[in-house]
Design a protein around this motif. Structure first.
Motif, PDB file in Angstrom:
ATOM      1  N   THR A  90      -3.341   0.297  -0.508  1.00  0.00           N
ATOM      2  CA  THR A  90      -2.925   0.235   0.891  1.00  0.00           C
ATOM      3  C   THR A  90      -1.975   1.397   1.152  1.00  0.00           C
ATOM      4  O   THR A  90      -1.036   1.607   0.387  1.00  0.00           O
TER       5      THR A  90
ATOM      6  N   ARG B 100       4.100   5.080   2.254  1.00  0.00           N
ATOM      7  CA  ARG B 100       4.122   3.970   1.290  1.00  0.00           C
ATOM      8  C   ARG B 100       2.721   3.791   0.709  1.00  0.00           C
ATOM      9  O   ARG B 100       1.729   3.974   1.407  1.00  0.00           O
TER      10      ARG B 100
ATOM     11  N   ILE C  42       0.665   1.000  -1.869  1.00  0.00           N
ATOM     12  CA  ILE C  42       0.707  -0.259  -2.617  1.00  0.00           C
ATOM     13  C   ILE C  42      -0.616  -0.386  -3.386  1.00  0.00           C
ATOM     14  O   ILE C  42      -1.686  -0.353  -2.785  1.00  0.00           O
TER      15      ILE C  42
ATOM     16  N   VAL D 163      -1.622  -3.917   8.353  1.00  0.00           N
ATOM     17  CA  VAL D 163      -0.162  -4.078   8.305  1.00  0.00           C
ATOM     18  C   VAL D 163       0.595  -2.791   8.627  1.00  0.00           C
ATOM     19  O   VAL D 163       1.784  -2.838   8.944  1.00  0.00           O
ATOM     20  N   PHE D 164      -0.090  -1.642   8.519  1.00  0.00           N
ATOM     21  CA  PHE D 164       0.552  -0.368   8.868  1.00  0.00           C
ATOM     22  C   PHE D 164      -0.276   0.294   9.964  1.00  0.00           C
ATOM     23  O   PHE D 164      -1.423   0.692   9.718  1.00  0.00           O
TER      24      PHE D 164
ATOM     25  N   GLU E  25       0.523   3.475   3.943  1.00  0.00           N
ATOM     26  CA  GLU E  25       1.194   3.748   5.214  1.00  0.00           C
ATOM     27  C   GLU E  25       1.242   5.261   5.376  1.00  0.00           C
ATOM     28  O   GLU E  25       1.615   5.968   4.436  1.00  0.00           O
TER      29      GLU E  25
ATOM     30  N   ASP F 171      -6.614   1.166   4.244  1.00  0.00           N
ATOM     31  CA  ASP F 171      -6.870   0.421   3.009  1.00  0.00           C
ATOM     32  C   ASP F 171      -8.115   1.005   2.363  1.00  0.00           C
ATOM     33  O   ASP F 171      -9.066   1.373   3.071  1.00  0.00           O
TER      34      ASP F 171
ATOM     35  N   GLN G 155       7.003   6.283  -1.543  1.00  0.00           N
ATOM     36  CA  GLN G 155       7.331   4.932  -2.013  1.00  0.00           C
ATOM     37  C   GLN G 155       6.059   4.278  -2.535  1.00  0.00           C
ATOM     38  O   GLN G 155       5.072   4.134  -1.801  1.00  0.00           O
ATOM     39  N   ILE G 156       6.093   3.893  -3.799  1.00  0.00           N
ATOM     40  CA  ILE G 156       4.891   3.385  -4.456  1.00  0.00           C
ATOM     41  C   ILE G 156       5.218   2.088  -5.175  1.00  0.00           C
ATOM     42  O   ILE G 156       6.260   1.970  -5.826  1.00  0.00           O
ATOM     43  N   SER G 157       4.326   1.138  -5.046  1.00  0.00           N
ATOM     44  CA  SER G 157       4.442  -0.098  -5.804  1.00  0.00           C
ATOM     45  C   SER G 157       3.108  -0.374  -6.479  1.00  0.00           C
ATOM     46  O   SER G 157       2.062   0.004  -5.974  1.00  0.00           O
ATOM     47  N   CYS G 158       3.148  -1.020  -7.624  1.00  0.00           N
ATOM     48  CA  CYS G 158       1.909  -1.269  -8.354  1.00  0.00           C
ATOM     49  C   CYS G 158       1.975  -2.623  -9.068  1.00  0.00           C
ATOM     50  O   CYS G 158       3.025  -3.012  -9.575  1.00  0.00           O
TER      51      CYS G 158
END
Lengths: 339, 339
Positions: free
Chosen positions: B243, B145, B147, B298-299, B245, B304, B224-227
């Motif tokens: 960030t 992951r 982020i 968190v992972f 994972e 980070d 899995q990517i979020s932006c």
């Protein structure tokens, strides 16, 4: 009710005066304190001019003391203030993680304030702003992981931070090199991923405050939180990008509906209408703006959101006054002066 | 080798000229094209003044065409350029997700460029900058992951974006209201979580480009990517909080060591010495600055980090020239003029 402000001449002190003027807190008498250097200056309050005095060494004859003069002053003087019978609402980080001191965002955990032993701590600004938005989601859906990236204004370093940004930006626009005194590097047109001091684990204290204080306010030590705290060239109002992993899946519509009912929140989430949280619109506002609410692309059933909250208001002065208002509303603040 | 730049008078065009001057690409002849409005202006290159011509409708007599005049021009003209025998390195988003078009960051997937059918796409700036930093970590530890929260400069909107920030900041400093033409809202001392248009899922195209293009460059559709893409009041150079994972746990020391060996990366990670990535130091630099490397909270075993890369260089002009250099080094660019 006799109220005292310690640190009345600073950026937060200035906002405390403005917020108290519009507050339901019955302020019959307001005492203003600051460093000896500022003693004698006057500040407007309710149509009058009040004279600032040098902060005394011992107790203060006030029912409520709103302290915003830094951690070392609070640490040194708060015990005497409490011994003198005052309720201290402290904006510094000195007591926030003390298990005997409630850390309070009234919309989230107001009742914790009732268990105070003289001191109630006001959270870190970034934390308070995030907590208002995240708490309702945590209650409804159970936040498991929370990843925060901040866009923090120079007002977080007080009035002198704002002034450095303005003065140094002026220099850059006139082809002079920017200098840095308040910040670690020149701030105009720059981004500085460094707020407060660095710890052993590579995180800054500012970042760890978000971790520790959010857990305490939400009453959930299992919450996994990460933060990157970044100073950017804005005057006031912090913005934050927040990614949430949830125990129970939430849709953006459910989150919006929930947040519309939540105290202290303004849902500002209409991308087609160019409505989303921004310092430009959140500055001076009591509510925290929440928008860009969308399904997470990395946590199934999770959420991404963007928030903007006035760091000097919900992040400091407003929250402190709201704590006092809450105590008054619960009958837990009896004016000493009136008996 | 005969090289052409289409869009020579824009912010990226300007950087293409500077990067080509210091490039190993054997540029015997350089043709400059822009809109008819700019035709006739001259631009300095290698001590000479070259005259800009209006972009023709059909093919261009060049071995390599570096196109940076926007998606609609690339879409309309690139087929003719390819038919004419040119290799097109396109900086627009027109062909990036076309399965027949390689999307290339040379340090990451240079070999993909060799499979071109005439067009090679240059990635979105935010994506290219992140990819340089994340690819070595993905190869060694397997990113599961990712982020990303961005701090994007006004240069992302071209020269007119930079000019709007400067002019409107000047207005604000002189107590005049800021106006907005290039951006959706006034940009001075503001934060705008809105870059490119919004999609059905609430994400902007800019945010989805990071998702789609990073997967294509890293060759991993499972990523899995979020932006969250945010415009801030900086002149150039994008910063990003990332960030990660990981499938296999990494320590910050391992990550730093790996990134020190990585091409295109400058590890700038000494918080005690106030060294971390910033636009102030990354602007004008070919390498992407990577720092604030720390264990994720968190992972477990995740990381980070914070990166800053010059959006006009690695995010655009430099990467395009590096693709051409790569093709030349692989013997895959034979000057047509020389035969």
């Amino acid at each position: 009710m006799r109220v005292a402000i310690v640190g009345a001449t600073g950026a937060v002190g200035h906002e405390l005066l403005r917020v108290l003027e519009g507050s339901t807190l019955k302020t019959d008498d307001l005492l203003l304190y600051a460093s000896p250097r500022s003693a004698g200056t006057t500040l407007p309050f309710g149509g009058r001019e009040l004279t600032v005095q040098a902060t005394p060494e011992g107790s203060i004859d006030a029912d409520v003391i709103l302290a915003s003069a830094g951690g070392s002053i609070s640490k040194a003087l708060a015990p005497a203030w409490v011994a003198g019978g005052s309720v201290v609402i402290d904006n510094s980080s000195a007591f926030r993680l003390d298990p005997d001191v409630p850390l309070v965002v009234p919309e989230v955990n107001g009742a914790a304030a009732l268990r105070h032993r003289g001191i109630i701590a006001n959270p870190n600004c970034t934390t308070a702003i995030a907590a208002v938005a995240v708490a309702p989601l945590h209650r409804a859906f159970g936040v498991r992981r929370m990843i925060v990236s901040t866009y923090q204004a120079t007002s977080g370093a007080g009035q002198k931070g704002i002034e450095e940004l303005l003065a140094q930006t002026h220099r850059v626009l006139h082809d002079q090199p920017a200098q840095a005194e308040v910040f670690a590097h020149p701030i105009p047109f720059n981004v500085i991923p460094h707020i407060d001091t660095f710890g052993e684990n590579g995180y800054t204290r500012e970042e760890m405050k978000v971790v520790w204080e959010t857990r305490k306010i939400l009453g959930d030590d299992a919450l996994q939180i990460s933060c990157t705290a970044v100073r950017i060239p804005t005057l006031r109002t912090h913005a934050e990008a927040i990614t949430l992993e949830l125990e129970r899946p939430a849709t953006p519509d459910e989150a919006r509906e929930l947040l519309r009912q939540a105290a202290g929140v303004e849902v500002r989430d209409d991308p087609a209408g160019k409505l989303y949280p921004m310092p430009l619109t959140a500055t001076g506002k009591y509510d925290v703006e929440v928008g860009r609410i969308r399904s997470s692309l990395v946590f199934e059933g999770g959420l991404d959101l963007f928030v903007a909250g006035d760091q000097l208001l919900k992040g400091a002065a407003l929250n402190a006054v709201q704590i006092a208002e809450y105590l008054q509303a619960q009958g837990a603040l009896r004016g000493r002066v009136q008996g």
